[in-house]
Design a protein around this motif. Structure first.
Motif, PDB file in Angstrom:
ATOM      1  N   GLY A  76       0.812  -1.205   0.000  1.00 17.84           N
ATOM      2  CA  GLY A  76       0.000   0.000   0.000  1.00 17.84           C
ATOM      3  C   GLY A  76       0.847   1.256   0.000  1.00 17.84           C
ATOM      4  N   VAL A  77       0.171   2.381  -0.088  1.00 22.23           N
ATOM      5  CA  VAL A  77       0.812   3.690  -0.060  1.00 22.23           C
ATOM      6  C   VAL A  77       0.013   4.573   0.895  1.00 22.23           C
ATOM      7  CG1 VAL A  77      -0.457   4.581  -2.071  1.00 22.23           C
ATOM      8  CG2 VAL A  77       1.763   5.532  -1.512  1.00 22.23           C
ATOM      9  N   THR A  78       0.713   5.443   1.617  1.00 23.57           N
ATOM     10  CA  THR A  78       0.050   6.311   2.588  1.00 23.57           C
ATOM     11  C   THR A  78       0.890   7.555   2.847  1.00 23.57           C
ATOM     12  OG1 THR A  78      -0.921   6.404   4.818  1.00 23.57           O
ATOM     13  CG2 THR A  78       1.126   5.160   4.583  1.00 23.57           C
ATOM     14  N   SER A  79       0.243   8.570   3.380  1.00 20.35           N
ATOM     15  CA  SER A  79       0.966   9.764   3.813  1.00 20.35           C
ATOM     16  C   SER A  79       1.047   9.828   5.343  1.00 20.35           C
ATOM     17  CB  SER A  79       0.298  11.028   3.269  1.00 20.35           C
ATOM     18  OG  SER A  79      -1.013  11.136   3.779  1.00 20.35           O
ATOM     19  N   ASP A  80       0.494   8.818   6.013  1.00 16.45           N
ATOM     20  CA  ASP A  80       0.527   8.755   7.473  1.00 16.45           C
ATOM     21  C   ASP A  80       0.767   7.301   7.882  1.00 16.45           C
ATOM     22  OD1 ASP A  80       0.161   8.898  10.215  1.00 16.45           O
ATOM     23  OD2 ASP A  80      -1.623  10.175  10.089  1.00 16.45           O
ATOM     24  N   LEU A  81       2.022   6.878   7.829  1.00 16.01           N
ATOM     25  CA  LEU A  81       2.357   5.474   8.056  1.00 16.01           C
ATOM     26  C   LEU A  81       1.979   4.972   9.446  1.00 16.01           C
ATOM     27  CD1 LEU A  81       3.474   2.897   6.814  1.00 16.01           C
ATOM     28  CD2 LEU A  81       5.761   3.647   7.517  1.00 16.01           C
ATOM     29  N   PRO A  82       2.259   5.703  10.523  1.00 14.28           N
ATOM     30  CA  PRO A  82       1.858   5.181  11.837  1.00 14.28           C
ATOM     31  C   PRO A  82       0.349   4.911  11.930  1.00 14.28           C
ATOM     32  CG  PRO A  82       3.423   6.953  12.111  1.00 14.28           C
ATOM     33  CD  PRO A  82       3.039   6.936  10.649  1.00 14.28           C
ATOM     34  N   LYS A  83      -0.451   5.845  11.430  1.00 10.77           N
ATOM     35  CA  LYS A  83      -1.905   5.670  11.481  1.00 10.77           C
ATOM     36  C   LYS A  83      -2.337   4.484  10.626  1.00 10.77           C
ATOM     37  CE  LYS A  83      -6.273   7.868  10.330  1.00 10.77           C
ATOM     38  NZ  LYS A  83      -6.909   8.882   9.509  1.00 10.77           N
ATOM     39  N   ARG A  84      -1.812   4.395   9.419  1.00 12.35           N
ATOM     40  CA  ARG A  84      -2.220   3.317   8.511  1.00 12.35           C
ATOM     41  C   ARG A  84      -1.773   1.958   9.037  1.00 12.35           C
ATOM     42  NH1 ARG A  84      -6.018   1.400   6.055  1.00 12.35           N
ATOM     43  NH2 ARG A  84      -5.737   0.630   3.962  1.00 12.35           N
ATOM     44  N   ALA A  85      -0.570   1.881   9.576  1.00 11.58           N
ATOM     45  CA  ALA A  85      -0.092   0.617  10.139  1.00 11.58           C
ATOM     46  C   ALA A  85      -0.967   0.191  11.313  1.00 11.58           C
ATOM     47  CB  ALA A  85       1.366   0.751  10.572  1.00 11.58           C
ATOM     48  N   TYR A  86      -1.380   1.141  12.127  1.00  9.69           N
ATOM     49  CA  TYR A  86      -2.282   0.850  13.247  1.00  9.69           C
ATOM     50  C   TYR A  86      -3.616   0.301  12.736  1.00  9.69           C
ATOM     51  CZ  TYR A  86      -5.218   1.459  17.348  1.00  9.69           C
ATOM     52  OH  TYR A  86      -6.086   1.236  18.384  1.00  9.69           O
ATOM     53  N   GLU A  87      -4.146   0.926  11.694  1.00  9.84           N
ATOM     54  CA  GLU A  87      -5.418   0.467  11.124  1.00  9.84           C
ATOM     55  C   GLU A  87      -5.308  -0.978  10.632  1.00  9.84           C
ATOM     56  OE1 GLU A  87      -6.993   4.850   9.624  1.00  9.84           O
ATOM     57  OE2 GLU A  87      -6.055   3.488   8.180  1.00  9.84           O
ATOM     58  N   HIS A  88      -4.201  -1.310   9.972  1.00  6.98           N
ATOM     59  CA  HIS A  88      -3.995  -2.694   9.528  1.00  6.98           C
ATOM     60  C   HIS A  88      -3.864  -3.626  10.729  1.00  6.98           C
ATOM     61  CE1 HIS A  88      -3.630  -2.193   5.202  1.00  6.98           C
ATOM     62  NE2 HIS A  88      -2.750  -1.221   5.359  1.00  6.98           N
ATOM     63  N   ARG A  89      -3.072  -3.218  11.668  1.00  9.22           N
ATOM     64  CA  ARG A  89      -2.794  -4.034  12.862  1.00  9.22           C
ATOM     65  C   ARG A  89      -4.075  -4.386  13.620  1.00  9.22           C
ATOM     66  NH1 ARG A  89       2.097  -3.375  16.277  1.00  9.22           N
ATOM     67  NH2 ARG A  89       1.554  -4.009  18.363  1.00  9.22           N
ATOM     68  N   GLU A  90      -4.975  -3.426  13.719  1.00 14.21           N
ATOM     69  CA  GLU A  90      -6.209  -3.600  14.481  1.00 14.21           C
ATOM     70  C   GLU A  90      -7.395  -4.072  13.630  1.00 14.21           C
ATOM     71  OE1 GLU A  90      -6.210  -3.413  17.811  1.00 14.21           O
ATOM     72  OE2 GLU A  90      -4.066  -3.001  17.655  1.00 14.21           O
ATOM     73  N   GLY A  91      -7.185  -4.213  12.317  1.00 11.23           N
ATOM     74  CA  GLY A  91      -8.273  -4.650  11.434  1.00 11.23           C
ATOM     75  C   GLY A  91      -9.411  -3.654  11.348  1.00 11.23           C
ATOM     76  N   LEU A  92      -9.078  -2.377  11.338  1.00  9.92           N
ATOM     77  CA  LEU A  92     -10.100  -1.325  11.378  1.00  9.92           C
ATOM     78  C   LEU A  92     -10.709  -0.985  10.027  1.00  9.92           C
ATOM     79  CD1 LEU A  92      -8.397   1.119  13.908  1.00  9.92           C
ATOM     80  CD2 LEU A  92     -10.163  -0.604  14.351  1.00  9.92           C
ATOM     81  N   VAL A  93     -10.062  -1.397   8.935  1.00  9.25           N
ATOM     82  CA  VAL A  93     -10.559  -1.065   7.605  1.00  9.25           C
ATOM     83  C   VAL A  93     -10.901  -2.352   6.864  1.00  9.25           C
ATOM     84  CG1 VAL A  93     -10.028   0.079   5.427  1.00  9.25           C
ATOM     85  CG2 VAL A  93      -9.152   1.026   7.561  1.00  9.25           C
ATOM     86  N   ASP A  94     -12.138  -2.449   6.401  1.00  8.73           N
ATOM     87  CA  ASP A  94     -12.536  -3.625   5.640  1.00  8.73           C
ATOM     88  C   ASP A  94     -11.769  -3.683   4.324  1.00  8.73           C
ATOM     89  OD1 ASP A  94     -14.365  -4.487   7.513  1.00  8.73           O
ATOM     90  OD2 ASP A  94     -16.040  -3.406   6.605  1.00  8.73           O
TER      91      ASP A  94
END
Length: 95
Positions: free
Chosen positions: A20-38
């Motif tokens: 993936g690509v992101t401009s906010d890696l800590p936030k995006r990694a957290y979302e993946h880690r916690e399964g927050l995005v379908d």
């Protein structure tokens, strides 16, 4: 100003990979880690941040993401193992 990144998350060592690509890696990694995005990464349990690469611009990051996605699985694994041979979760390095 946010830093563009290309990153890979994995379900486990040599498991399912998501690029993936992101401009906010800590936030995006957290979302993946916690399964927050379908989506793909949640469906396949890709929560370990195993590789990332900073870029100067989002356009460069997107071009690199496309290049990586078009490459073979072996090339993706080589990128991970060059940076992170133990397939450790790099999330803690970000926060």
């Amino acid at each position: 100003m946010r830093q563009p990144y290309v990153y890979m998350v994995a379900s486990r060592r040599n498991g399912t990979l998501y690029v993936g690509v992101t401009s906010d890696l800590p936030k995006r990694a957290y979302e993946h880690r916690e399964g927050l995005v379908d989506g793909f990464s949640k469906k396949y349990g890709c929560g370990l941040l195993v590789w990332y690469e900073p870029h100067e611009t989002m356009l460069e990051a997107i071009a690199r993401e496309k290049q990586i996605k078009a490459g073979s699985r072996a090339k993706k694994i080589a990128l991970i193992e060059n940076l992170n041979p133990g397939w450790l979760d790099l999330y803690d390095r970000l926060i």
